[in-house]
Design an enzyme around this catalytic site. Structure first.
Site, PDB file in Angstrom:
ATOM      1  N   ASN A   6       0.862  -1.184   0.000  1.00 45.09           N
ATOM      2  CA  ASN A   6       0.000   0.000   0.000  1.00 45.09           C
ATOM      3  C   ASN A   6       0.900   1.235   0.000  1.00 45.09           C
ATOM      4  OD1 ASN A   6      -1.876   1.981   0.471  1.00 45.09           O
ATOM      5  ND2 ASN A   6      -2.372   1.347   2.562  1.00 45.09           N
ATOM      6  N   PHE A   7       0.939   1.937  -1.137  1.00 47.26           N
ATOM      7  CA  PHE A   7       1.825   3.107  -1.250  1.00 47.26           C
ATOM      8  C   PHE A   7       1.257   4.336  -0.545  1.00 47.26           C
ATOM      9  CE2 PHE A   7       4.062   1.969  -5.589  1.00 47.26           C
ATOM     10  CZ  PHE A   7       4.642   0.875  -4.982  1.00 47.26           C
ATOM     11  N   LYS A   8      -0.029   4.316  -0.240  1.00 47.84           N
ATOM     12  CA  LYS A   8      -0.703   5.493   0.363  1.00 47.84           C
ATOM     13  C   LYS A   8      -0.454   6.720  -0.524  1.00 47.84           C
ATOM     14  CE  LYS A   8       0.030   3.287   4.770  1.00 47.84           C
ATOM     15  NZ  LYS A   8       0.105   3.404   6.206  1.00 47.84           N
ATOM     16  N   HIS A  86      -9.569   0.500   5.163  1.00 49.45           N
ATOM     17  CA  HIS A  86      -8.268   0.813   5.782  1.00 49.45           C
ATOM     18  C   HIS A  86      -8.485   1.803   6.922  1.00 49.45           C
ATOM     19  CE1 HIS A  86      -4.196   2.238   6.394  1.00 49.45           C
ATOM     20  NE2 HIS A  86      -3.789   1.133   5.789  1.00 49.45           N
ATOM     21  N   GLU A  88      -6.858   4.288   7.927  1.00 49.75           N
ATOM     22  CA  GLU A  88      -6.666   5.715   7.617  1.00 49.75           C
ATOM     23  C   GLU A  88      -7.917   6.297   6.976  1.00 49.75           C
ATOM     24  OE1 GLU A  88      -2.912   5.378   5.590  1.00 49.75           O
ATOM     25  OE2 GLU A  88      -1.966   4.878   7.498  1.00 49.75           O
ATOM     26  N   GLU A 155      -5.087  -5.380  10.622  1.00 52.32           N
ATOM     27  CA  GLU A 155      -4.054  -4.360  10.807  1.00 52.32           C
ATOM     28  C   GLU A 155      -4.343  -3.561  12.074  1.00 52.32           C
ATOM     29  OE1 GLU A 155      -2.131  -3.103   6.887  1.00 52.32           O
ATOM     30  OE2 GLU A 155      -4.031  -2.059   6.984  1.00 52.32           O
ATOM     31  N   GLY A 161       2.580   1.927  10.756  1.00 55.68           N
ATOM     32  CA  GLY A 161       3.521   3.035  10.593  1.00 55.68           C
ATOM     33  C   GLY A 161       4.246   3.435  11.870  1.00 55.68           C
ATOM     34  N   SER A 191       3.637  -2.448  10.447  1.00 52.87           N
ATOM     35  CA  SER A 191       5.091  -2.438  10.684  1.00 52.87           C
ATOM     36  C   SER A 191       5.765  -3.754  10.334  1.00 52.87           C
ATOM     37  CB  SER A 191       5.398  -2.019  12.128  1.00 52.87           C
ATOM     38  OG  SER A 191       5.003  -0.675  12.320  1.00 52.87           O
TER      39      SER A 191
HETATM   40  C1  PEP Z   1      -0.717  -0.056   6.200  1.00 56.08           C
HETATM   41  O1  PEP Z   1      -0.970   1.128   6.318  1.00 56.08           O
HETATM   42  O2  PEP Z   1      -1.518  -0.802   5.598  1.00 56.08           O
HETATM   43  C2  PEP Z   1       0.515  -0.583   6.775  1.00 56.08           C
HETATM   44  C3  PEP Z   1       0.571  -1.852   7.048  1.00 56.08           C
HETATM   45  O3  PEP Z   1       1.540   0.313   6.999  1.00 56.08           O
HETATM   46  P1  PEP Z   1       2.991   0.000   7.648  1.00 56.08           P
HETATM   47  O4  PEP Z   1       3.509  -1.244   7.005  1.00 56.08           O
HETATM   48  O5  PEP Z   1       3.805   1.213   7.336  1.00 56.08           O
HETATM   49  O6  PEP Z   1       2.769  -0.188   9.111  1.00 56.08           O
END
Ligand code: PEP
Length: 226
Positions: A6-8, A86, A88, A155, A161, A191
């Site tokens: 996921n590049f966001k 997600h 976010e 998640e 993050g 992470s």
């Molecule tokens: C995400 O936002 O889906 C995610 C897993 O981010 P990160 O790997 O940076 O924790």
């Protein structure tokens, strides 16, 4: 195993193209599944093994939804994969469970592969495992858990993050409970990096990973499945 990136709000159209070209080369002999979710401006058609999906879309073919894209814009690139739920989008963009369920139904009815994200905030995790499961179960309200084109991503919000992944004991017990609610392929996200990937993937009921930060450099993403 499933590896999803996921590049966001990172990468441009140019850098995404370069990334996918390099990734195609790295995965051509792999038996794993790969998904990339670039930002909307970098969407392009998949041309090889790597499946390109959208991080978001509005549940409409087209219409007056300023700033959003719909089915028509995705069809131009033959995009048939979407991330829904997600954290976010739930927290920063304020998407309610009701709206998420509506979005889920729309893209399900259009045959999309859906990676559906669930996850609890820190205060819920700190109230104990049974509260976590109750919280996660509510994130399935209105969702067709038997949809054949569904992948779930667990998640925990506190792990996204932050550099603090859930422990493999936490992942194992939560994944076991989630599988009892919804018996679909189940990814862990939060992470994931080259230091913890082996442990994460060897945990029971983990069918793959959804990766943010550690996916941004293709070489770094490669270390996760190499
Ligand atoms: C995400 O936002 O889906 C995610 C897993 O981010 P990160 O790997 O940076 O924790």
């Amino acid at each position: 195993m499933i590896f999803a990136a996921n590049f966001k709000t990172n990468h441009t159209r140019t850098s995404t193209k370069e990334y996918i070209l390099k990734l195609e080369n790295l995965v051509k002999n792999s038996s794993d599944e790969f998904y990339i979710f670039p930002p909307t401006s970098a969407l392009q058609s998949s041309f090889g093994k790597v499946i390109i999906g959208t991080q978001n879309a509005y549940p409409t073919k087209n219409g007056a939804f300023t700033g959003e894209i719909g089915l028509e814009q995705l069809e131009e690139f033959s995009i048939k994969t979407i991330l829904i739920g997600h954290s976010e989008r739930r927290t920063i963009l304020g998407e309610s469970q009701e709206f998420i369920a509506q979005k889920f139904d729309f893209f399900k009815n259009n045959g999309f592969k859906i990676i559906y994200c669930i996850g609890e905030p820190l205060e819920v995790r700190e109230s104990g495992e049974s509260k976590v499961i109750e919280f996660l179960a509510e994130q399935f309200n209105g969702i067709d858990i038997n949809y054949e084109n569904l992948i779930i991503a667990y998640e925990p919000i506190w792990a996204i993050g932050t550099g603090v992944s859930a422990t493999n004991i936490q992942i194992a017990s939560t994944h076991k409970a989630v599988k009892q609610i919804c018996n679909q392929p189940l990814l862990y996200g939060g992470s994931v990096n080259s230091s913890n990937i082996k442990e994460v993937l060897s945990t029971a009921n983990v069918d793959g990973v959804l990766v943010g930060s550690a996916s941004l450099e293709v070489e770094n993403f490669h270390t996760l499945f190499n």
